[in-house]
Design a protein around this motif. Structure first.
Motif, mmCIF file in Angstrom:
data_model
loop_
_atom_site.group_PDB
_atom_site.id
_atom_site.type_symbol
_atom_site.label_atom_id
_atom_site.label_comp_id
_atom_site.label_asym_id
_atom_site.label_seq_id
_atom_site.Cartn_x
_atom_site.Cartn_y
_atom_site.Cartn_z
ATOM 1 N N GLN A 193 33.447 44.460 35.837
ATOM 2 C CA GLN A 193 34.617 44.451 34.959
ATOM 3 C C GLN A 193 35.601 45.589 35.264
ATOM 4 N N PRO A 194 35.177 46.862 35.264
ATOM 5 C CA PRO A 194 36.140 47.932 35.596
ATOM 6 C C PRO A 194 36.595 47.873 37.053
ATOM 7 N N ALA A 195 35.694 47.443 37.948
ATOM 8 C CA ALA A 195 36.064 47.339 39.364
ATOM 9 C C ALA A 195 37.126 46.263 39.555
ATOM 10 N N LEU A 196 37.019 45.165 38.813
ATOM 11 C CA LEU A 196 37.997 44.086 38.915
ATOM 12 C C LEU A 196 39.373 44.564 38.467
ATOM 13 N N SER A 197 39.411 45.342 37.401
ATOM 14 C CA SER A 197 40.673 45.903 36.926
ATOM 15 C C SER A 197 41.286 46.827 37.979
ATOM 16 N N PHE A 198 40.439 47.626 38.629
ATOM 17 C CA PHE A 198 40.909 48.547 39.672
ATOM 18 C C PHE A 198 41.503 47.780 40.847
ATOM 19 N N PHE A 199 40.784 46.774 41.337
ATOM 20 C CA PHE A 199 41.243 46.035 42.517
ATOM 21 C C PHE A 199 42.494 45.206 42.212
ATOM 22 N N ARG A 200 42.611 44.685 41.001
ATOM 23 C CA ARG A 200 43.819 43.943 40.630
ATOM 24 C C ARG A 200 45.032 44.861 40.624
ATOM 25 N N PHE A 205 42.064 40.899 50.681
ATOM 26 C CA PHE A 205 41.143 41.276 49.609
ATOM 27 C C PHE A 205 40.025 40.247 49.485
ATOM 28 N N PHE A 206 40.368 38.977 49.646
ATOM 29 C CA PHE A 206 39.384 37.903 49.530
ATOM 30 C C PHE A 206 38.315 38.032 50.615
ATOM 31 N N PHE A 207 38.743 38.096 51.873
ATOM 32 C CA PHE A 207 37.787 38.179 52.981
ATOM 33 C C PHE A 207 37.029 39.508 52.965
ATOM 34 N N GLY A 208 37.756 40.603 52.705
ATOM 35 C CA GLY A 208 37.106 41.902 52.641
ATOM 36 C C GLY A 208 36.077 41.962 51.532
ATOM 37 N N GLY A 209 36.422 41.389 50.377
ATOM 38 C CA GLY A 209 35.504 41.376 49.241
ATOM 39 C C GLY A 209 34.245 40.589 49.525
ATOM 40 N N ILE A 210 34.390 39.434 50.164
ATOM 41 C CA ILE A 210 33.218 38.617 50.496
ATOM 42 C C ILE A 210 32.305 39.356 51.468
ATOM 43 N N ALA A 211 32.898 40.017 52.461
ATOM 44 C CA ALA A 211 32.101 40.780 53.430
ATOM 45 C C ALA A 211 31.342 41.913 52.728
ATOM 46 N N ILE A 212 32.038 42.648 51.851
ATOM 47 C CA ILE A 212 31.401 43.765 51.140
ATOM 48 C C ILE A 212 30.321 43.255 50.197
ATOM 49 N N MET A 213 30.609 42.181 49.468
ATOM 50 C CA MET A 213 29.627 41.598 48.555
ATOM 51 C C MET A 213 28.377 41.155 49.318
ATOM 52 N N SER A 214 28.579 40.527 50.466
ATOM 53 C CA SER A 214 27.456 40.051 51.276
ATOM 54 C C SER A 214 26.621 41.217 51.809
ATOM 55 N N LEU A 215 27.300 42.315 52.158
ATOM 56 C CA LEU A 215 26.578 43.515 52.583
ATOM 57 C C LEU A 215 25.679 44.005 51.453
ATOM 58 N N GLY A 216 26.213 44.039 50.245
ATOM 59 C CA GLY A 216 25.418 44.462 49.092
ATOM 60 C C GLY A 216 24.226 43.547 48.850
ATOM 61 N N ILE A 233 37.325 38.470 43.881
ATOM 62 C CA ILE A 233 37.821 37.735 42.718
ATOM 63 C C ILE A 233 39.267 38.112 42.396
ATOM 64 N N SER A 234 39.646 39.372 42.657
ATOM 65 C CA SER A 234 40.942 39.910 42.215
ATOM 66 C C SER A 234 42.162 39.091 42.630
ATOM 67 N N PRO A 235 42.190 38.436 43.816
ATOM 68 C CA PRO A 235 43.390 37.657 44.174
ATOM 69 C C PRO A 235 43.475 36.295 43.489
ATOM 70 N N ASN A 236 42.380 35.859 42.815
ATOM 71 C CA ASN A 236 42.351 34.551 42.140
ATOM 72 C C ASN A 236 42.678 33.390 43.087
ATOM 73 N N LEU A 237 42.072 33.411 44.263
ATOM 74 C CA LEU A 237 42.329 32.341 45.233
ATOM 75 C C LEU A 237 41.412 31.143 45.031
ATOM 76 N N GLY A 238 40.328 31.327 44.307
ATOM 77 C CA GLY A 238 39.411 30.221 44.055
ATOM 78 C C GLY A 238 38.018 30.732 43.729
ATOM 79 N N ALA A 239 37.338 30.033 42.826
ATOM 80 C CA ALA A 239 35.996 30.438 42.421
ATOM 81 C C ALA A 239 34.969 30.005 43.453
#
Length: 222
Positions: free
Chosen positions: A187-194, A11-22, A125-131
């Protein structure tokens, strides 16, 4: 535990890749303006050179170093990975995505980029691995000067926008839209991914319990 870590890092790596694409999509649609920090990154790129992704890494490195000195502790591995991978992915996607000078396509780039960026942010953010570096700075501002996280974020982003604008970075209505809308999407997306992450982690345990129950039932019947 191994499965839990696997899914968290996925989730961490996938999220960073998707965020960077955006982020890259928004930069392609910069006719409307870009996010506050990217105003600064693009301004530095115009004045000094390098790439936008490189400036994302450099500014992150400055923030992480300053935070480490202040806190007197080494940042988490995820913070370093966040800083480096975002810059690398931004440059990679900016190279892959086609350029356009057509207004409607730039607007579409911006709209879809905003949604993709927020979804990716929530996912990482959902896995809470680090800010990330900028989130770490925001927390430090709150701890040192008090106030709310919203105020600290506003001060940070305003400073980045002003400095970036002075350097020639693109500021527009889109910059304001990003500042006002990201929280509402994340906010709602974070709840979904968690919930999704929790489901992926807990499913094997549930299957094991069912399997044990079935084994006991068969043993009794036999």
């Amino acid at each position: 535990m191994r499965r839990e870590l696997k899914w968290k890092w996925l989730f961490f790596f996938g999220g960073i890749a998707i965020m960077s694409l955006g982020i890259s999509m928004i930069i392609k649609g910069k006719v409307l303006g870009v996010s506050p920090w990217d105003v600064l990154h693009i301004g530095l790129f115009k004045q000094i050179g390098f790439s936008i992704g490189s400036w994302s890494i450099i500014t992150g490195l400055v923030i992480v170093t300053g935070a480490s000195i202040y806190l007197k502790q080494w940042p988490k591995v995820a913070t370093w990975l966040n800083m480096i991978l975002c810059g690398v992915f931004i440059d990679g996607f900016s190279w892959l995505l086609p350029n356009t000078d057509i207004f409607i396509f730039e607007v579409l780039y911006f709209i879809f980029g905003l949604v993709v960026m927020c979804l990716g942010c929530a996912m990482y953010i959902s896995p809470n691995l680090g800010a990330g570096p900028r989130d770490t700075l925001m927390i430090l501002i709150v701890e040192k000067f008090g106030g709310s996280i919203r105020r600290a974020r506003f001060i940070m982003e305003l400073s980045a926008v002003v400095l970036g604008w002075l350097l020639g970075g693109p500021v527009g209505i889109g910059t304001i839209i990003i500042v006002l809308s990201t929280g509402s999407i994340i906010q709602p997306a974070l709840s979904f991914f968690r919930k999704l992450l929790e489901k992926q982690i807990s499913e094997p345990e549930a299957e094991k319990l069912v399997s044990k129950h079935q084994s006991k039932t068969l043993a009794k019947e036999s």
